[in-house]
Design an enzyme around this catalytic site. Structure first.
Site, mmCIF file in Angstrom:
data_model
loop_
_atom_site.group_PDB
_atom_site.id
_atom_site.type_symbol
_atom_site.label_atom_id
_atom_site.label_comp_id
_atom_site.label_asym_id
_atom_site.label_seq_id
_atom_site.Cartn_x
_atom_site.Cartn_y
_atom_site.Cartn_z
ATOM 1 C CG ASP A 134 8.627 -13.235 46.555
ATOM 2 O OD1 ASP A 134 9.270 -12.506 45.782
ATOM 3 O OD2 ASP A 134 8.011 -14.251 46.174
ATOM 4 C CB SER A 135 13.585 -10.740 45.933
ATOM 5 O OG SER A 135 13.170 -9.387 45.997
ATOM 6 C CD GLU A 169 11.993 -11.897 37.574
ATOM 7 O OE1 GLU A 169 13.100 -12.161 38.105
ATOM 8 O OE2 GLU A 169 10.926 -11.876 38.203
ATOM 9 C CG ASP A 177 6.097 -10.014 45.763
ATOM 10 O OD1 ASP A 177 5.196 -10.076 44.903
ATOM 11 O OD2 ASP A 177 7.308 -10.027 45.483
ATOM 12 C CD GLU A 222 6.554 -15.115 41.464
ATOM 13 O OE1 GLU A 222 6.629 -16.293 41.065
ATOM 14 O OE2 GLU A 222 7.481 -14.542 42.076
#
Length: 366
Positions: A106-107, A245, A145, A177
């Site tokens: 999704d970045s 992360e 994602d 996440e």
């Protein structure tokens, strides 16, 4: 009327005859004789181009990376490579490089769409990028994602949207996440529906509203314990791997030793089961000063592609301004014979396009 129909039938037969004359009977097809394949007739009845443009020649399918492949590498303590990419061209490069996992992250909201966070990207946009990546990557294990806003409400919502990523995006697994009890329940529901899930703990870009920005996690004993508990909850819920992360290396190593599934580090030191970087970051594609300012500190650049791109664009602009491009070498198409050119000029003049006719004559005489 009967005569008109007979004339139409004769014309149809005349049109079809060149392509199908060798296929006069069904038996000929059944015997594998097929139809003529000359360049003049092989594509008469297809919407596909005779030669592919971007797809290139079709090669034998490589052996796909599967969950079993990743589990075997983990068991043998072989590092797992992962790259985040978002489109067909980058997927082709990732595929050719032999990378194990390709994450459609999704970045993309930040790297491709220019947003300041990952939050704005929608599920439909993610699916579009997943489709593009799927067409370019035939070997890596593909993970899509789940973007912010499509799995937080309930496990049922998570299952519904994970199914969309799989069915419409052609992914092998999904990633989400967080690791609290609520998130673990969603993971369990998605896994029980038959979909592999990759977890994500540490810095959670989708939670910057709570975290107060993109801030490293696990920098105190209490915070590190919480990250470990979240990762353990994801493992117990059925995740096949978990991304770590922006964690101190000592914390990432502790998690990796405690868990029995692969850990994929990004800014978490060298002691994880594998590593992931973003395609654009590791290639040094973005040269704008703003991007240089926000490029993660943990990202090693393995190339300076952005500088090459910038130089090429500037050279192209200079060639256009000077008239050096396109030269005759890059103007390959011809009208035909001199007679055809003369006929073109005459027809233009007769139709009243006098300036165009004069341009044709002047160019043909030059």
């Amino acid at each position: 009327m009967q005569a008109a129909l007979q004339t139409a039938a004769r014309r149809s037969k005349a049109i079809l005859a060149p392509s199908w004359s060798a296929c006069s009977t069904i038996e000929a097809l059944a015997q594998g004789q097929g139809c003529p394949t000359s360049s003049n007739s092989s594509r008469n009845f297809s919407i596909q181009p005779e030669d592919t443009v971007y797809g290139g020649p079709t090669a034998p399918l490589p052996k796909r990376v599967t969950l079993r492949t990743l589990q075997n590498k983990y068991r043998k303590k072989q590092p797992i490579s992962m790259v985040t990419a978002y489109d067909y061209p980058s997927a082709v490069h990732v595929d050719s490089a032999g990378i194990d996992i390709l994450l459609v992250g999704d970045s993309v909201a930040m790297v491709v769409h220019g947003h300041d966070t990952t939050l704005p990207v929608t599920l439909n946009e993610m699916i579009l990028h997943c489709k593009a990546v799927y067409r370019g990557a035939r070997r890596p294990f593909l993970v899509g994602d789940l973007p912010f806003g499509c799995y937080e409400s309930s496990p049922q919502e998570a299952v519904k949207n994970a199914v969309r990523i799989m069915k419409e995006g052609n992914m092998d697994a999904v990633k989400l996440e967080g690791g609290g009890p609520h998130r673990a329940a969603s993971v369990r529901a998605v896994v029980e529906s038959g979909i592999a899930v990759m977890g994500h703990v540490g810095l959670l870009p989708q939670s910057i509203s709570v975290l107060g920005g993109f801030r490293p996690q696990g920098q105190s004993a209490a915070s590190a314990i919480q990250v470990l508990q979240n990762a353990k909850a994801l493992q117990d819920a059925g995740c096949f791997a978990v991304v770590l992360e922006c964690l101190p290396p000592i914390v990432a190593q502790a998690l990796t030793k405690e868990l029995t599934i692969p850990t994929i580090g990004i800014g978490a030191g060298p002691h994880c089961s594998g590593q992931v970087l973003v395609y654009h970051d590791l290639l040094g594609m973005m040269q704008h000063p703003h991007h240089a300012k926000v490029t993660p500190k943990f990202c090693k650049q393995y190339g300076n592609v952005g500088e090459v791109v910038q130089q090429a664009l500037q050279q192209y602009r200079a060639d256009v301004m000077s008239g050096a491009f396109p030269s005759e070498q890059f103007s390959p198409y011809k009208l035909g014979s001199e007679q055809e050119t003369a006929s073109f000029a005459e027809q233009l003049d007769a139709a009243g396009f006098h300036n165009a006719a004069k341009a044709v004559v002047d160019m043909s005489n030059s």
